[in-house]
Scaffold this active site. Structure first.
Site, PDB file in Angstrom:
ATOM      1  N   GLU A  94      61.775  40.651  29.147  1.00 41.22           N
ATOM      2  CA  GLU A  94      61.912  41.703  28.134  1.00 41.22           C
ATOM      3  C   GLU A  94      63.346  41.852  27.649  1.00 41.22           C
ATOM      4  OE1 GLU A  94      58.207  44.525  29.552  1.00 41.22           O
ATOM      5  OE2 GLU A  94      60.178  44.909  30.400  1.00 41.22           O
ATOM      6  N   CYS A 107      69.929  44.310  24.456  1.00 37.69           N
ATOM      7  CA  CYS A 107      69.980  44.144  25.913  1.00 37.69           C
ATOM      8  C   CYS A 107      69.057  42.974  26.255  1.00 37.69           C
ATOM      9  CB  CYS A 107      69.501  45.445  26.553  1.00 37.69           C
ATOM     10  SG  CYS A 107      69.284  45.330  28.319  1.00 37.69           S
ATOM     11  N   CYS A 114      63.555  39.654  39.655  1.00 37.20           N
ATOM     12  CA  CYS A 114      64.835  39.709  40.379  1.00 37.20           C
ATOM     13  C   CYS A 114      64.526  39.909  41.853  1.00 37.20           C
ATOM     14  CB  CYS A 114      65.674  40.884  39.863  1.00 37.20           C
ATOM     15  SG  CYS A 114      67.300  41.000  40.656  1.00 37.20           S
ATOM     16  N   CYS A 118      66.877  46.399  44.320  1.00 35.06           N
ATOM     17  CA  CYS A 118      67.504  47.717  44.162  1.00 35.06           C
ATOM     18  C   CYS A 118      66.397  48.777  44.066  1.00 35.06           C
ATOM     19  CB  CYS A 118      68.388  47.754  42.920  1.00 35.06           C
ATOM     20  SG  CYS A 118      69.676  46.507  42.974  1.00 35.06           S
ATOM     21  N   CYS A 121      64.954  50.369  40.661  1.00 33.22           N
ATOM     22  CA  CYS A 121      64.753  49.436  39.552  1.00 33.22           C
ATOM     23  C   CYS A 121      63.318  48.906  39.510  1.00 33.22           C
ATOM     24  CB  CYS A 121      65.730  48.278  39.717  1.00 33.22           C
ATOM     25  SG  CYS A 121      65.446  46.949  38.544  1.00 33.22           S
ATOM     26  N   CYS A 339      67.353  51.893  31.097  1.00 32.93           N
ATOM     27  CA  CYS A 339      68.019  51.166  32.176  1.00 32.93           C
ATOM     28  C   CYS A 339      67.182  51.181  33.463  1.00 32.93           C
ATOM     29  CB  CYS A 339      69.371  51.839  32.410  1.00 32.93           C
ATOM     30  SG  CYS A 339      70.351  50.999  33.607  1.00 32.93           S
TER      31      CYS A 339
HETATM   32  S1  SF4 Z   1      69.036  46.610  39.185  1.00 33.66           S
HETATM   33 FE1  SF4 Z   1      67.101  45.483  39.202  1.00 33.66          FE
HETATM   34  S2  SF4 Z   1      67.440  43.703  37.910  1.00 33.66           S
HETATM   35 FE2  SF4 Z   1      69.461  44.555  38.437  1.00 33.66          FE
HETATM   36  S3  SF4 Z   1      70.082  43.449  40.305  1.00 33.66           S
HETATM   37 FE3  SF4 Z   1      69.039  45.294  41.014  1.00 33.66          FE
HETATM   38  S4  SF4 Z   1      66.898  44.663  41.286  1.00 33.66           S
HETATM   39 FE4  SF4 Z   1      67.902  43.093  40.032  1.00 33.66          FE
END
Ligand code: SF4
Length: 350
Positions: A94, A107, A114, A118, A121, A339
């Protein structure tokens, strides 16, 4: 067995020149093809109209030329547009267009999914599917630019690598795409308009400094206390704040780029005055500015946005310490484009 065709978008200009030489064709053909690929960004050999039919056939016989395609567009009530792209292997990534007065920020993603996990996220919930190749990163810029010109009558003002993925874990492809985006032989967009946003991997930050990659750098800090950062950004466990600070100092010494520190305020987690004091101390080691970001609720997280009062106190404290602080309004929340909310939901809905 038919020979396997190479991806023409993975070839350097030199490799293209070698290809034409070995096929007894003029080496300037390489420059023509390279220009079609990266300056005009066409994604079919048929569109390369200054090449003879034979040359186009030669390319067709030897190379593949894939492209990403837009598979869905969602518009927020605040004007933000989230665009899902389908890759050649059907994975979905995306990108987001954020119009703001006379500026449009694009963006883009650097990985499909990923694996850094985190806790705030949505992308993390996908795990890592794969790194994007150089052309897939580059093509997001082209498609978002074209969409922006068509619908907003405005070229892109800024590009941020803040979509899906950790850009520094796909270092070669990301820096190669940046070179093509900024090169006169490519899109010719200024380095100063591009920002890499990272969780801050010390080893890779040093490399970025050594390579003097001239783009802007934003680091998602979100806490200046190791125990708390470990909890929300697990990669911090093996890359503690002391190492991050030292790597950022090193990066600054090599590039003289002022660093942006991103800080999402999470209610009763990292929004106290003690947290603000730790943040101010962390930020004293190198020239930086701080972006305070409103948290966007992501499904299945235990975190909540800070209150207005807490946010004001936090910001006032930082300003009293002469820090440069910007409070970022969250955009595109109603379409999961803000975000930390990019999660390729289209995949799950199909
Ligand atoms: S915020 Fe999300 S996309 Fe960014 S490094 Fe952490 S897990 Fe990966």
């Amino acid at each position: 067995m038919p020979k396997e065709k190479a991806d023409i978008l993975s070839l350097s200009l030199k490799e293209l020149e070698d290809f034409f030489k070995s096929n007894n064709d003029k080496s300037f053909r390489a420059k023509q093809v390279y220009e079609w690929l990266w300056k005009k960004a066409v994604r079919s050999f048929e569109e390369m109209t200054n090449l003879s039919k034979e040359t186009r056939q030669l390319l067709n016989d030897n190379f593949t030329l894939t492209s990403i395609e837009i598979c869905s567009v969602q518009k927020s009530t605040d004007g933000t547009v989230k665009i899902a792209f389908r890759l050649y292997d059907k994975l979905i990534i995306e990108g987001v267009l954020i119009p703001d007065r006379d500026r449009i920020t694009a963006c883009i993603s650097s990985q499909a999914g990923c694996n850094l996990d985190c806790k705030f996220c949505a992308t993390a919930k996908l795990g890592l599917q794969r790194n994007l190749n150089t052309a897939e990163i580059f093509d997001q810029v082209v498609l978002l630019r074209d969409y922006s010109i068509k619908h907003f009558k405005h070229n892109l003002s800024n590009i941020v690598l803040m979509g899906m993925g950790e850009p520094l874990l796909n270092y070669e492809n990301v820096t190669c795409a940046i070179n093509l985006i900024t090169s006169e032989d490519g899109l010719n967009i200024s380095y100063q308009r591009i920002t890499i946003s990272t969780v801050g991997l010390p080893k890779m930050l040093r490399k970025l400094g050594d390579d003097k990659v001239k783009v802007n750098l934003a680091v998602s800090l979100h806490s200046a206390v190791d125990e708390k950062r470990n909890e929300i950004i697990p990669v911090n466990i093996h890359n503690p704040l002391k190492e991050l600070s030292s790597a950022l100092k090193y990066y600054y010494s090599k590039t003289e780029n002022r660093i942006t520190i991103e800080y999402i305020l999470l209610k009763d987690f990292n929004d106290s005055l003690v947290d603000a004091k730790e943040l101010a101390t962390f930020c004293k080691s190198f020239p930086c500015k701080i972006n305070i970001i409103e948290f966007n609720n992501v499904e299945n997280t235990e975190y909540y946005p800070s209150t207005h009062e807490r946010k004001t106190e936090f910001v006032n404290f930082l300003e009293s310490k002469n820090m440069i602080v910007n409070v970022r309004r969250s955009r595109g929340k109603d379409i999961d484009a803000a975000c930390g909310q990019l999660a390729g939901k289209i995949i799950n809905n199909e």
